[in-house]
Design a protein around this motif. Structure first.
Motif, mmCIF file in Angstrom:
data_model
loop_
_atom_site.group_PDB
_atom_site.id
_atom_site.type_symbol
_atom_site.label_atom_id
_atom_site.label_comp_id
_atom_site.label_asym_id
_atom_site.label_seq_id
_atom_site.Cartn_x
_atom_site.Cartn_y
_atom_site.Cartn_z
ATOM 1 N N UNK A 195 37.398 119.659 95.200
ATOM 2 C CA UNK A 195 36.979 118.176 94.316
ATOM 3 C C UNK A 195 37.976 116.705 94.928
ATOM 4 N N UNK A 196 36.986 116.386 95.039
ATOM 5 C CA UNK A 196 37.187 114.517 95.486
ATOM 6 C C UNK A 196 36.750 113.708 94.090
ATOM 7 N N UNK A 197 36.573 112.339 94.092
ATOM 8 C CA UNK A 197 36.372 111.349 93.458
ATOM 9 C C UNK A 197 35.058 111.785 92.815
ATOM 10 N N UNK A 198 34.076 112.200 94.013
ATOM 11 C CA UNK A 198 32.904 111.679 93.545
ATOM 12 C C UNK A 198 32.206 112.892 95.030
ATOM 13 N N UNK A 199 32.606 114.244 94.755
ATOM 14 C CA UNK A 199 32.274 115.223 95.473
ATOM 15 C C UNK A 199 32.533 116.316 95.455
ATOM 16 N N UNK A 200 31.874 116.969 95.331
ATOM 17 C CA UNK A 200 32.506 118.827 95.546
ATOM 18 C C UNK A 200 32.591 119.759 96.382
ATOM 19 N N UNK A 201 32.811 120.709 96.635
ATOM 20 C CA UNK A 201 32.903 121.915 98.251
ATOM 21 C C UNK A 201 32.759 122.922 97.581
ATOM 22 N N UNK A 223 27.900 114.801 97.641
ATOM 23 C CA UNK A 223 28.762 113.788 97.671
ATOM 24 C C UNK A 223 27.852 112.553 96.880
ATOM 25 N N UNK A 224 28.974 111.811 96.824
ATOM 26 C CA UNK A 224 27.903 110.486 96.178
ATOM 27 C C UNK A 224 27.726 111.028 94.239
ATOM 28 N N UNK A 269 33.166 101.745 77.743
ATOM 29 C CA UNK A 269 31.794 103.058 77.520
ATOM 30 C C UNK A 269 32.400 104.859 76.809
ATOM 31 N N UNK A 270 34.087 105.153 77.014
ATOM 32 C CA UNK A 270 33.863 106.552 77.349
ATOM 33 C C UNK A 270 33.541 107.095 78.621
ATOM 34 N N UNK A 271 32.823 108.776 78.032
ATOM 35 C CA UNK A 271 32.218 109.483 78.593
ATOM 36 C C UNK A 271 31.147 109.178 78.999
ATOM 37 N N UNK A 272 30.023 108.413 79.782
ATOM 38 C CA UNK A 272 29.273 107.974 80.405
ATOM 39 C C UNK A 272 28.323 108.849 80.752
ATOM 40 N N UNK A 273 27.449 108.818 80.089
ATOM 41 C CA UNK A 273 25.714 109.734 80.559
ATOM 42 C C UNK A 273 25.294 109.773 81.847
ATOM 43 N N UNK A 274 25.011 110.759 82.761
ATOM 44 C CA UNK A 274 24.554 111.548 84.091
ATOM 45 C C UNK A 274 23.187 111.081 83.855
ATOM 46 N N UNK A 275 22.569 110.247 84.588
ATOM 47 C CA UNK A 275 21.659 110.852 85.143
ATOM 48 C C UNK A 275 20.450 111.643 85.739
ATOM 49 N N UNK A 276 21.815 111.880 86.343
ATOM 50 C CA UNK A 276 21.534 113.029 87.692
ATOM 51 C C UNK A 276 22.252 113.187 87.715
ATOM 52 N N UNK A 277 22.729 114.478 88.893
ATOM 53 C CA UNK A 277 24.161 114.987 89.504
ATOM 54 C C UNK A 277 25.101 114.052 90.627
ATOM 55 N N UNK A 278 23.987 113.875 90.953
ATOM 56 C CA UNK A 278 24.086 112.707 92.178
ATOM 57 C C UNK A 278 23.274 111.790 92.388
ATOM 58 N N UNK A 279 23.942 110.561 93.660
ATOM 59 C CA UNK A 279 23.038 109.675 94.347
ATOM 60 C C UNK A 279 22.290 109.650 94.781
ATOM 61 N N UNK A 280 22.577 110.529 95.839
ATOM 62 C CA UNK A 280 21.926 110.678 97.224
ATOM 63 C C UNK A 280 21.799 109.381 97.924
ATOM 64 N N UNK A 281 21.006 108.696 98.449
ATOM 65 C CA UNK A 281 21.126 107.592 99.506
ATOM 66 C C UNK A 281 20.328 106.622 98.124
ATOM 67 N N UNK A 282 20.302 106.848 96.982
ATOM 68 C CA UNK A 282 19.646 105.785 96.038
ATOM 69 C C UNK A 282 21.612 104.975 95.554
ATOM 70 N N UNK A 283 21.079 103.882 94.577
ATOM 71 C CA UNK A 283 22.573 103.265 93.891
ATOM 72 C C UNK A 283 22.201 104.198 92.825
ATOM 73 N N UNK A 284 24.026 104.167 92.697
ATOM 74 C CA UNK A 284 25.001 104.532 91.810
ATOM 75 C C UNK A 284 25.087 103.645 90.484
ATOM 76 N N UNK A 285 25.478 103.789 89.515
ATOM 77 C CA UNK A 285 26.137 102.763 88.279
ATOM 78 C C UNK A 285 26.700 101.966 87.992
#
Length: 334
Positions: A200-206, A229-230, A261-277
């Motif tokens: 596990x990492x800050x914004x990834x897991x393997x 990742x991401x 905001x506490x525990x925020x909602x995740x619209x998707x699991x990973x941002x991919x090549x898109x923009x992260x919130x």
């Protein structure tokens, strides 16, 4: 009282002794000065002795202490070097053969074998250090590092990875602290612990799973890997974990508790090549919005229209202009 003094019944006290010679000539009179005899009628004065002289330690005293410390450190380094040499000779004397094959017994290319050989050298170095180490805390750290490098060596020996594309996830809602991913893997609960591993990492897991037997293809062992990742938002690696039960592997991702905001909602699991919130930064006056927009501006080089819109937004923030659609005054309750 005078009669008693004349008859010898009452004698005057002897005069105080002269002061000792003062080593500091400028601070006190000479020791050869005459001392006047004090009358017994005058109050007694306690003699405190000569003034105290504060002397500094010579420079060679501190140098001797530093030399002793350096000598002690040199002795420790010499003992460590001797222990390391003995342990290395012992390990070099053991007959070990590093085969150029993967976990399934197939041959490796030269470039693949170089990576395996590098990981094996790291493992050998850690084993030597473990033999030289005597403190239990350091031995525990080295054993933990050994386990990590053993997994690393096994990963480099595995080249036939198959992805796990289907999964179910929960906990993406607002105020839900943990995201739970469910991967369906037949017989996962019966696999040894070393066959299921997840980093596990800050914004990834393997996630890595070895030796999976699928009913559709009996007699063949599959190795699966899922690397994301991401991630849409940051997680806490120390509190995330993986668990295998029955025919399922569950990956638990601990969300980061944001102050606003506490525990925020995740619209998707990973941002991919898109923009992260956007992630608010409490330490900056604008919450880090300017840095975020600058990053987006540099990232979208060549998209002149989009960069123009970002530049306008940055100018408005710099001039502290109100955002359209949001009143500049506090809202009143209806």
């Amino acid at each position: 009282m005078k009669d008693l003094e004349q008859k010898g019944a009452l004698k005057a006290p002897p005069p105080p002794p002269p002061p000792a010679c003062n080593p500091v000539a400028s601070c006190a009179p000479s020791c050869h000065a005459e001392v006047r005899a004090e009358s017994w009628m005058e109050p007694d004065v306690d003699w405190e002795g000569p003034p105290k002289v504060v002397t500094e330690l010579p420079a060679w005293a501190g140098a001797e202490e530093e030399a002793a410390d350096e000598e002690s450190a040199e002795d420790i380094r010499r003992l460590v070097a001797e222990s390391y040499t003995i342990a290395k000779k012992t390990m070099d004397g053991e007959a070990t053969v590093l085969e150029a094959v993967d976990v399934d017994g197939y041959g490796l290319d030269r470039s693949q074998f170089d990576l395996v050989e590098e990981a094996d050298e790291d493992l050998k170095e850690l084993r030597i250090l473990l033999q030289c180490c005597t403190r239990q805390e350091n031995r525990t750290r080295l054993q933990r590092a050994l386990s990590e490098f053993e997994v690393k060596l096994r990963v480099r020996r595995t080249w036939a990875w198959f992805p796990l594309t289907r999964y179910e996830w929960a906990g993406f809602e607002y105020e839900s602290p943990i995201i739970k991913l469910d991967f369906k893997v037949p017989g996962a609960g019966n696999l040894p612990c070393q066959d299921v591993h997840c980093d596990f990492g800050t914004d990834w897991f393997d996630l890595k799973v070895w030796n999976v037997a699928w009913p559709e293809d009996p007699g063949v062992m599959y190795h699966h890997r899922v690397k994301k990742t991401r991630l849409m938002r940051d997680i806490e690696p120390a509190k995330s974990f993986v668990k295998a039960l029955g025919d399922h592997i569950y990956v638990h991702l601990q969300k980061v508790l944001e102050p606003r905001h506490g525990y925020c909602a995740w619209p998707d699991l990973a941002a991919g090549k898109g923009r992260k919130p956007f992630k608010y930064c409490e330490e900056k006056g604008d919450g880090g919005l300017m840095d975020f927009l600058e990053g987006e501006y540099e990232k979208h080089e060549g998209f002149d229209g989009f960069r123009k819109d970002i530049g306008k937004a940055m100018e408005k923030i710099h001039r502290c202009e109100p955002i359209p659609g949001i009143p500049d005054t506090p809202m009143e309750d209806d």
